[in-house]
Each structure stands twice: as C-alpha cells, then as structure tokens.
Design a protein around this motif. Structure first.
Motif, PDB file in Angstrom:
ATOM      1  N   ALA A  29       1.053  -1.174   0.184  1.00 26.94           N
ATOM      2  CA  ALA A  29       0.286   0.187  -0.050  1.00 26.94           C
ATOM      3  C   ALA A  29       0.910   1.039  -0.136  1.00 26.94           C
ATOM      4  N   LEU A  30       1.663   0.982   0.204  1.00 29.55           N
ATOM      5  CA  LEU A  30       2.765   1.738   0.836  1.00 29.55           C
ATOM      6  C   LEU A  30       3.388   2.181  -0.533  1.00 29.55           C
ATOM      7  N   GLU A  31       4.149   1.853  -1.030  1.00 27.40           N
ATOM      8  CA  GLU A  31       4.308   1.488  -2.583  1.00 27.40           C
ATOM      9  C   GLU A  31       3.771   2.652  -3.412  1.00 27.40           C
ATOM     10  N   MET A  32       1.862   1.695  -3.378  1.00 34.23           N
ATOM     11  CA  MET A  32       1.335   2.454  -4.322  1.00 34.23           C
ATOM     12  C   MET A  32       1.021   4.039  -4.451  1.00 34.23           C
ATOM     13  N   PHE A  33       0.969   3.992  -2.989  1.00 32.44           N
ATOM     14  CA  PHE A  33       0.379   5.247  -2.486  1.00 32.44           C
ATOM     15  C   PHE A  33       2.215   6.223  -3.186  1.00 32.44           C
ATOM     16  N   LYS A  34       2.885   5.698  -2.673  1.00 36.47           N
ATOM     17  CA  LYS A  34       4.102   6.020  -3.576  1.00 36.47           C
ATOM     18  C   LYS A  34       4.348   6.758  -5.373  1.00 36.47           C
ATOM     19  N   THR A  35       3.888   5.838  -5.564  1.00 30.44           N
ATOM     20  CA  THR A  35       4.111   5.435  -6.472  1.00 30.44           C
ATOM     21  C   THR A  35       2.404   6.694  -7.431  1.00 30.44           C
ATOM     22  N   LEU A  36       2.024   7.264  -6.742  1.00 28.92           N
ATOM     23  CA  LEU A  36       0.890   7.787  -7.254  1.00 28.92           C
ATOM     24  C   LEU A  36       1.327   9.467  -7.056  1.00 28.92           C
ATOM     25  N   VAL A  37       1.674   9.803  -5.826  1.00 31.17           N
ATOM     26  CA  VAL A  37       2.621  10.579  -6.159  1.00 31.17           C
ATOM     27  C   VAL A  37       3.701  10.981  -6.688  1.00 31.17           C
ATOM     28  N   ILE A  38       4.643  10.580  -7.084  1.00 33.61           N
ATOM     29  CA  ILE A  38       5.348  10.339  -8.106  1.00 33.61           C
ATOM     30  C   ILE A  38       4.928  10.797  -9.171  1.00 33.61           C
ATOM     31  N   ASN A  39       3.739   9.882  -9.835  1.00 31.29           N
ATOM     32  CA  ASN A  39       2.934  10.119 -11.042  1.00 31.29           C
ATOM     33  C   ASN A  39       1.911  11.669 -11.007  1.00 31.29           C
ATOM     34  N   LYS A  40       1.974  12.051 -10.056  1.00 33.06           N
ATOM     35  CA  LYS A  40       1.556  13.464 -10.174  1.00 33.06           C
ATOM     36  C   LYS A  40      -0.372  12.957  -9.585  1.00 33.06           C
ATOM     37  N   PHE A  41      -0.041  12.006  -9.500  1.00 35.33           N
ATOM     38  CA  PHE A  41      -2.359  11.750  -9.507  1.00 35.33           C
ATOM     39  C   PHE A  41      -2.204  12.429  -7.869  1.00 35.33           C
ATOM     40  N   ALA A  42      -3.875  12.772  -7.980  1.00 41.37           N
ATOM     41  CA  ALA A  42      -3.846  13.468  -7.003  1.00 41.37           C
ATOM     42  C   ALA A  42      -4.468  12.601  -5.602  1.00 41.37           C
ATOM     43  N   VAL A  43      -4.013  12.555  -4.939  1.00 40.90           N
ATOM     44  CA  VAL A  43      -4.226  11.650  -3.665  1.00 40.90           C
ATOM     45  C   VAL A  43      -4.905  12.512  -2.781  1.00 40.90           C
ATOM     46  N   SER A  44      -5.917  11.038  -2.161  1.00 42.03           N
ATOM     47  CA  SER A  44      -6.347  11.946  -0.990  1.00 42.03           C
ATOM     48  C   SER A  44      -6.303  11.919   0.220  1.00 42.03           C
ATOM     49  N   ILE A  45      -6.863  12.968   1.236  1.00 38.46           N
ATOM     50  CA  ILE A  45      -6.601  12.055   2.646  1.00 38.46           C
ATOM     51  C   ILE A  45      -7.300  10.641   3.119  1.00 38.46           C
ATOM     52  N   GLU A  46      -8.887  10.928   2.394  1.00 42.71           N
ATOM     53  CA  GLU A  46      -9.201   9.542   2.776  1.00 42.71           C
ATOM     54  C   GLU A  46      -7.966   8.160   2.928  1.00 42.71           C
ATOM     55  N   GLY A  47      -7.336   7.909   1.923  1.00 43.50           N
ATOM     56  CA  GLY A  47      -6.458   7.468   1.311  1.00 43.50           C
ATOM     57  C   GLY A  47      -5.198   7.391   1.751  1.00 43.50           C
ATOM     58  N   LEU A  48      -4.910   8.739   2.075  1.00 44.46           N
ATOM     59  CA  LEU A  48      -3.568   8.343   3.121  1.00 44.46           C
ATOM     60  C   LEU A  48      -3.677   8.196   5.239  1.00 44.46           C
ATOM     61  N   SER A  49      -4.884   9.024   5.059  1.00 42.03           N
ATOM     62  CA  SER A  49      -6.272   8.243   6.408  1.00 42.03           C
ATOM     63  C   SER A  49      -5.356   6.876   6.818  1.00 42.03           C
ATOM     64  N   SER A  50      -6.021   5.797   5.722  1.00 42.90           N
ATOM     65  CA  SER A  50      -5.840   4.681   5.442  1.00 42.90           C
ATOM     66  C   SER A  50      -4.604   4.254   6.097  1.00 42.90           C
ATOM     67  N   LEU A  51      -3.353   4.657   5.021  1.00 44.86           N
ATOM     68  CA  LEU A  51      -2.278   4.135   4.531  1.00 44.86           C
ATOM     69  C   LEU A  51      -1.669   4.152   6.619  1.00 44.86           C
ATOM     70  N   ILE A  52      -1.676   5.930   7.224  1.00 40.71           N
ATOM     71  CA  ILE A  52      -1.052   5.613   8.573  1.00 40.71           C
ATOM     72  C   ILE A  52      -1.243   4.838   9.081  1.00 40.71           C
ATOM     73  N   ASP A  53      -3.524   4.676   8.926  1.00 37.84           N
ATOM     74  CA  ASP A  53      -3.708   3.313   9.979  1.00 37.84           C
ATOM     75  C   ASP A  53      -2.752   2.417   9.583  1.00 37.84           C
ATOM     76  N   GLY A  54      -2.958   1.650   9.000  1.00 36.01           N
ATOM     77  CA  GLY A  54      -2.094   0.235   8.326  1.00 36.01           C
ATOM     78  C   GLY A  54      -0.830   0.724   8.993  1.00 36.01           C
ATOM     79  N   LEU A  55      -0.029   1.968   8.510  1.00 37.37           N
ATOM     80  CA  LEU A  55       1.425   2.129   9.779  1.00 37.37           C
ATOM     81  C   LEU A  55       1.417   1.637  10.735  1.00 37.37           C
ATOM     82  N   CYS A  56       0.608   2.449  11.445  1.00 35.23           N
ATOM     83  CA  CYS A  56       0.254   2.558  12.992  1.00 35.23           C
ATOM     84  C   CYS A  56      -0.137   1.225  13.889  1.00 35.23           C
ATOM     85  N   LYS A  57      -0.750   0.813  12.708  1.00 36.20           N
ATOM     86  CA  LYS A  57      -1.014  -0.718  13.340  1.00 36.20           C
ATOM     87  C   LYS A  57       0.182  -1.517  13.024  1.00 36.20           C
ATOM     88  N   THR A  58       0.907  -1.794  12.521  1.00 35.89           N
ATOM     89  CA  THR A  58       2.134  -2.710  11.975  1.00 35.89           C
ATOM     90  C   THR A  58       3.267  -2.424  12.482  1.00 35.89           C
TER      91      THR A  58
END
Length: 425
Positions: free
Chosen positions: A271-300
């Motif tokens: 999920a982290l790699e997907m998020f980074k790829t979206l950012v590199i490709n200048k895709f408009a990432v959302s706060i919802e997607g970021l929040s899900s990723l932050i949650d996953g990272l915190c829980k692991t």
C-alpha cells in the motif's frame, strides 16, 4: 426567460435569497411570474430544506392564479420526503390523483412522482408501504414504472436486509421484459458484497457483461470492497487489471479502497509503494487514502513512517486532515507511549478547526487509564462535557474501569463531570 435562468442558477447553488432578489426584479420590470419562475424558487427552498417556506410559496403561487404543474408538485414531494414528512407527501400525491381545485392541485402524478415517494418510504424503513404503492396503486392507476423505480425498491429491500426479496424482484422484472441498467446491477452487487456474498456479486457482474451492459467505476469499486472484505487480495489486483483493460478510469476513490484493503489485509508495504507511485505520477492523492495508510502503518508498528507521511502531506502539504486522521494518529501516539504528545494533539486539531468526537476522547482516556494517570482521564472527561460530546457505552465502560482502579471510590465519583441526560428514541 433570461431572468428565470439566472434565478434557477442561484437556487441550484443554495443562494435562494439571491433568487428572491431576481424574483423582485421580474415584478419591478412588469413581467408576470410563470410556473417556471415559481418552480425555481420552490426548488431552491427545498434544496435548503426550507420546506415550510416552499409550501407557503406554493400557496401564494395558486393565489396569484399561476397553475402548478407536475414539476411543481414533484419538487415539493421531493422536499417533503427529504425532510421526513412522508405523510404530507402522500397526502399531496392523493390530491394529485383525485384533483383538488381548491388547493390548486389539478395535475396528474407521473412515474417521477411515484419514484420520489417510493424512495422516501424506503429510506424511512417503510419498504412494505413502498411495495404497495408501486404494485397496488401506481400500476393500477395506469402509471408504468421504469427501471429506475424498480431499482429504488430493490435498494429499499436491501436497506431492510431483505436481499432475497430484492433478488426476487430483480429476476421478476427481467422476466417481464425490463432491461436492468448498470445502476440496477450495481445496487444488488453492492449489497451482496456488503453481506460477503461475493460469488453472487461476481455472478451478476458477469451476467451484466454478457448482456452488453458496461460496468462503471462504481461497480468495480463495489466489487473491490467485497474482495478485500473476504481477504481475496489477488482477485482485487486482477480486477484492477480488468478495469484498465476495459478503459475504466481508476478514480481517487478506487485507490482509496485499494490502499485501505491492502492495509487491512496485511499488505501495508505494498500500500505504501502504491501511494508513493501515485505521488510520483502526480496523481491527486486524497486525505482518505493517506489516513488509511497511516492507520495501517501505525497498526504494524511503523509509527515513524506514518508520522513522516502526516508531516509531509498535511503539515507541509495541501491535504487537510479530518477527525479520522487525527484519531488514528492520537491512537498511534498513545500506543507508542507518547501520551503527552497525544494530548497536545487534541488542542492542535481544535486550533485547526477540526472538532474532536467521542472516539478522540475515548482513545485518549484509554491511553491515560492504561498508564494509570487517573487525573488526566478525569480532565479529559470534563473536556468532553464542555464540548457537548455525547458518551457511548465504551465511555461508560471506561468510567467503570476508572472507578475500580481508585482507592477512594466516592471522592473520585464526586470529581467526575455530569453528562447531560440523553433522550431515548
């Protein structure tokens, strides 16, 4: 004509007061307002949920000799349903059926009229009344329902957890020659997925394709959610491949679902790699997607990475965190032993204009209670009351645990705040 268009524009963007200003200009210029003029204002009032004002304007419309048409009545009925005044909406429908010259209702209901009320009844949990209105009134009165009407009732059955009845209705209208559209199929697919009956959802998905009905991004998003719900990550990946093959644009919400699904199924690094790829490709990432990723990272146990992402995209970037984002980080800070920072974060989110909810306070209190910091728990309880945040069963459970831990039970009880008495539904 031009003034009516201007008025309609104002009313559509919830600026009905400006619409009234245009209405005044129409009168000053010596023009007579027509049904279109009144319909615009009535719609504007309904959009702003000012249903009593819209009913009063309807009466004024009749009083000045302007005849209401079916659009006027449908607009009013829609407003009544949205403000949970279903009985008044049904009364207006009856006046349309029977004709009421005194109230100015002399237009007949059409398929839109019935569809609006059936939708209102379904959303109010009155699905049986909706069914009766469709089968025993609408059809008997010669108004032919369309696929949209049936889709509303199918969704109503699903809302009432009667997916079997929903499927039976779907099959019966198909046998009668109705051709379900993408919305109708997606409605059933959605509820099958929510009930973890993904194989049934897939069967419908394949059927719609064989019938020449092209699934849209909502259909795919629904199926993706279903796959992740039953931990079929590989199938979710394959479905994204199908989307690309079928030239279906992967929107922001698709990526949100995918990132959230990966995190909840133990694939946080992917999920982290997907998020980074979206950012590199200048895709408009959302706060919802970021929040899900932050949650996953915190829980692991990857809090530092989660905190770095928050700083980069929220503190220094342009994503605006919402209460869920803050709650995730407060929970992460508490589990990381950084209770004071978590407490400071409560003040920070309020400074940024984000109101904490019961989850925010409960998370903080559990953190301090676990660390046996009883005064802090009491302090946060007081803050919760000051901000008029209603307690839940979880909050009450926390208070019970608090009282069990203190030596002087009665003294601690006196220090607790008094929550307002909640009315029972």
């Amino acid at each position: 004509m031009s003034l009516n268009i201007l008025m309609n524009c104002f009313c559509n963007i919830e600026r009905v007061s400006d619409g009234y200003a245009v209405f005044g200009a129409i009168l000053k210029l010596g023009f007579s307002p027509n049904a279109v003029t009144f319909n615009c204002l009535i719609k504007g009032l309904c959009v702003e949920r000012k249903i009593m004002e819209s009913m009063e304007l309807f009466k004024q419309m009749i009083a000045v000799g302007c005849r209401a048409n079916v659009i006027t009545c449908n607009t009013l009925i829609g407003g009544l349903c949205k403000t949970e005044k279903i009985s008044v909406a049904i009364k207006l429908l009856e006046e349309m059926v029977n004709g009421n010259k005194e109230s100015g209702v002399i237009c007949r209901p059409d398929v839109v009229t019935y569809s609006i009320i059936i939708d209102g009844l379904c959303k109010a949990g009155l699905v049986e009344k909706a069914r009766q209105l469709l089968l025993e009134h609408m059809i008997q009165r010669g108004v032919v329902p369309n696929i949209y009407t049936f889709t509303i009732l199918i969704n109503g059955y699903c809302l009432a957890d009667r997916i079997g009845d929903a499927r039976e209705l779907f099959d019966s209208i198909t046998r009668k020659g109705y051709r379900p559209d993408v919305v109708c199929y997606s409605t059933l697919i959605n509820w099958y997925c929510k009930n973890k009956e993904v194989n049934e959802a897939l069967s419908l998905y394949r059927e719609m394709i064989s019938e020449g009905i092209r699934p849209d991004v909502i259909t795919y998003n629904t199926l993706l959610t279903g796959f992740f719900l039953i931990a079929k990550v590989k199938d979710a990946r394959n479905l994204v491949g199908e989307m690309r093959l079928n030239d279906v644009f992967l929107e922001s919400w698709t990526y949100n679902i995918f990132i959230d699904g990966l995190c909840k199924n133990g694939c946080v690094l992917e999920a982290l790699e997907m998020f980074k790829t979206l950012v590199i490709n200048k895709f408009a990432v959302s706060i919802e997607g970021l929040s899900s990723l932050i949650d996953g990272l915190c829980k692991t146990g990857r809090f530092e990475t989660a905190w770095d992402l928050f700083q980069k995209f929220c503190l220094r970037g342009n994503l605006v965190p919402y209460v869920v984002t803050y709650n995730i980080l407060i929970n992460g800070l508490c589990k990381n032993g950084q209770l004071e920072m978590a407490h400071e974060f409560l003040s920070y989110m309020e400074e940024k204009g984000c109101a904490p909810n019961v989850v925010t306070f409960t998370t903080l209190m559990f953190g301090f209670l676990k660390n046996n910091e009883i005064p802090k728990v009491v302090e946060i309880l007081h803050k919760m009351v000051e901000r008029n945040v209603k307690p839940t069963e979880c909050t009450m459970s926390l208070v019970m645990q608090l009282l069990m831990r203190v030596e002087n039970y009665s003294e601690c009880l006196n220090e607790l705040p008094q929550f307002p008495v909640q009315k029972r539904n």
